[in-house]
Design a protein around this motif. Sequence first.
Motif, mmCIF file in Angstrom:
data_model
loop_
_atom_site.group_PDB
_atom_site.id
_atom_site.type_symbol
_atom_site.label_atom_id
_atom_site.label_comp_id
_atom_site.label_asym_id
_atom_site.label_seq_id
_atom_site.Cartn_x
_atom_site.Cartn_y
_atom_site.Cartn_z
ATOM 1 N N PRO A 121 7.886 0.795 -3.938
ATOM 2 C CA PRO A 121 7.469 -0.533 -4.394
ATOM 3 C C PRO A 121 6.396 -1.170 -3.506
ATOM 4 N N LYS A 122 6.212 -0.665 -2.287
ATOM 5 C CA LYS A 122 5.183 -1.189 -1.383
ATOM 6 C C LYS A 122 3.868 -0.434 -1.500
ATOM 7 N N LEU A 123 3.786 0.480 -2.453
ATOM 8 C CA LEU A 123 2.675 1.422 -2.527
ATOM 9 C C LEU A 123 1.312 0.753 -2.497
ATOM 10 N N PHE A 124 1.154 -0.336 -3.249
ATOM 11 C CA PHE A 124 -0.161 -0.962 -3.384
ATOM 12 C C PHE A 124 -0.195 -2.397 -2.864
ATOM 13 N N VAL A 125 0.704 -2.735 -1.959
ATOM 14 C CA VAL A 125 0.709 -4.072 -1.379
ATOM 15 C C VAL A 125 0.186 -3.988 0.052
ATOM 16 N N GLU A 126 -0.086 -5.152 0.625
ATOM 17 C CA GLU A 126 -0.591 -5.209 1.996
ATOM 18 C C GLU A 126 0.399 -4.524 2.942
ATOM 19 N N GLY A 127 -0.131 -3.666 3.785
ATOM 20 C CA GLY A 127 0.731 -2.907 4.686
ATOM 21 C C GLY A 127 1.093 -1.544 4.146
ATOM 22 N N GLY A 128 1.262 -1.446 2.815
ATOM 23 C CA GLY A 128 1.501 -0.176 2.157
ATOM 24 C C GLY A 128 2.837 0.455 2.482
ATOM 25 N N MET A 129 3.039 1.639 1.923
ATOM 26 C CA MET A 129 4.275 2.366 2.143
ATOM 27 C C MET A 129 4.183 3.176 3.433
ATOM 28 N N SER A 130 5.311 3.488 4.002
ATOM 29 C CA SER A 130 5.367 4.320 5.196
ATOM 30 C C SER A 130 5.068 5.768 4.824
ATOM 31 N N SER A 131 4.365 6.473 5.708
ATOM 32 C CA SER A 131 4.083 7.899 5.510
ATOM 33 C C SER A 131 4.927 8.759 6.442
ATOM 34 N N VAL A 167 -0.194 -2.498 -10.267
ATOM 35 C CA VAL A 167 1.177 -2.993 -10.214
ATOM 36 C C VAL A 167 2.066 -1.792 -10.490
ATOM 37 N N PHE A 168 2.879 -1.410 -9.505
ATOM 38 C CA PHE A 168 3.696 -0.202 -9.607
ATOM 39 C C PHE A 168 5.154 -0.595 -9.801
ATOM 40 N N ILE A 169 5.797 -0.022 -10.820
ATOM 41 C CA ILE A 169 7.209 -0.298 -11.111
ATOM 42 C C ILE A 169 7.957 1.024 -11.067
ATOM 43 N N LEU A 170 8.898 1.147 -10.167
ATOM 44 C CA LEU A 170 9.726 2.343 -10.044
ATOM 45 C C LEU A 170 10.893 2.245 -11.020
ATOM 46 N N GLN A 171 10.978 3.205 -11.935
ATOM 47 C CA GLN A 171 12.013 3.177 -12.970
ATOM 48 C C GLN A 171 13.243 4.003 -12.606
ATOM 49 N N ASP A 172 13.034 5.117 -11.908
ATOM 50 C CA ASP A 172 14.152 6.029 -11.672
ATOM 51 C C ASP A 172 13.786 6.972 -10.532
ATOM 52 N N THR A 173 14.798 7.431 -9.789
ATOM 53 C CA THR A 173 14.617 8.411 -8.720
ATOM 54 C C THR A 173 15.813 9.347 -8.743
ATOM 55 N N TYR A 174 15.574 10.651 -8.718
ATOM 56 C CA TYR A 174 16.685 11.592 -8.811
ATOM 57 C C TYR A 174 16.277 12.935 -8.207
#
Length: 483
Positions: A121-131, A167-174
Amino acid sequence: MATRALLHPHSGASALQPSRPVSLSSNSQRIVLLSRPGNSKQTTCVIRAERVAQQPTTANLVKFQSGRKRRGSIVRAAGRVGTEAADVDSSKADVAEVAEDAAVPPAVIADLIAFLQQELPKLFVEGGMSSARFADKVEFEDPITRYDTLAGYLFNIQMLRYLFHPVFILQDTYQSGPAEITTRWTMKMYFWLLPWRPEVVFTGLSIYGIDPRSQLFVSHRDVWDSIQDNGYFSQEGLRDLVKQMMTLYSPPAQLNSPPFDVLLRRATYEVREYPAFQVVQLNTPVQSTSDIWPSAPGAPPSPQLEKLQRYFQEGNSQRKTIPQGPIMLISPPDSAGQDKKLVMAIPLDAPPPTPTDPDLTIGTLPSGTWAAASFGGLPLAETFSAAAASLRADVTADGLLLASRGSGTGGATAAAGSGATDGTTAGSGSGTTDAEGAGLVGAASALVSYPSGSPIPFLKRNEALYKLETFLLESTRLGAPYL
């Protein structure tokens, strides 16, 4: 000893042919070394025998290229059986082996799933996702982009962020394999460099491969729901992107539309989940589409439509001007094409004022899941009919069940896509009728015309919608499900 090996190539891999013999470890059940004609790079593939038996048209592949140390990189191969079975001589060994059962421990899988759920959910926000959970040599591929380093992977994320404001929306993770995690998502993008700022929408899967040794992500492949050819470089994918960017009429969010979530986007339509929203409705039934929208350009607005429009122009108990929402001609369940209802969405969070016209009432369109197809141009009866017929054919061809009778709560489950049989319920079309609650407006289909301040016909947005029965957003997978 000879062993039979089956290959199910991804798009563009049909030219792969059996090459030099390789050895089989005691854990590897099927393995074949392949090479493209005229290409010195080889790719080793391991295919789990039980998956081939369960789903002979697809298979999981674990690949690496010799000399590049890409062990454990998980990719998916999709499509019909491509190359014929090849005899593999297992008596000679000249490449490193990949164990078929090189699985990642369940605790690590759970930890990586939690990481993705927290960071994506942080992919495209300030600070971004952790790598932190990605290897330095991570392979990224989508239908039109490819990188093979972490630096390139992160650059692509930042490029999308600044050019498209996604705008990124995560629907499911499996978990989808012994060393693989898949996510389902929706992404909306707005290309601000073009003056009309088009909206670009994709839904699909991201397939993350995990190195069992380092327990880091070493590959990330995106699959789009809107195209068939998901291999790199997909001309179909490029055409899909350009088509969306060249759409000149405004997106619903800019036209006082009720909010909705896009669950699935195909090439010709999308599946939306709407919350309940308020409408002002005309009590007098409408018999025909042509009663509301003309059959030819230049005709005056219909008297029924003018009645509704007056409500938004101080024709209400508070004598206030209200922003005008989209016009919707609704066919209720069991209407058999008759007694349509003309409504207009009320884009207000507060309770709306009462209409002064006795032929108007305030109602609520219940929450539900709809298939929607949009088109530009003047709202004409003929174009609406053609759009509705085309949408119905496309939705039916994809196996989605339309809500058409009664409450719509029964019937078979509608599934998006093909592949796995497990998934998450994304929404349900209730098909609610007036009898189910005071003020509820039952609906099975709708023709929608959005307000537009532009007099230019092709800048006007129109839509055809069909309500769906219980909609199961299936976690569509390329390859057999992980068991």
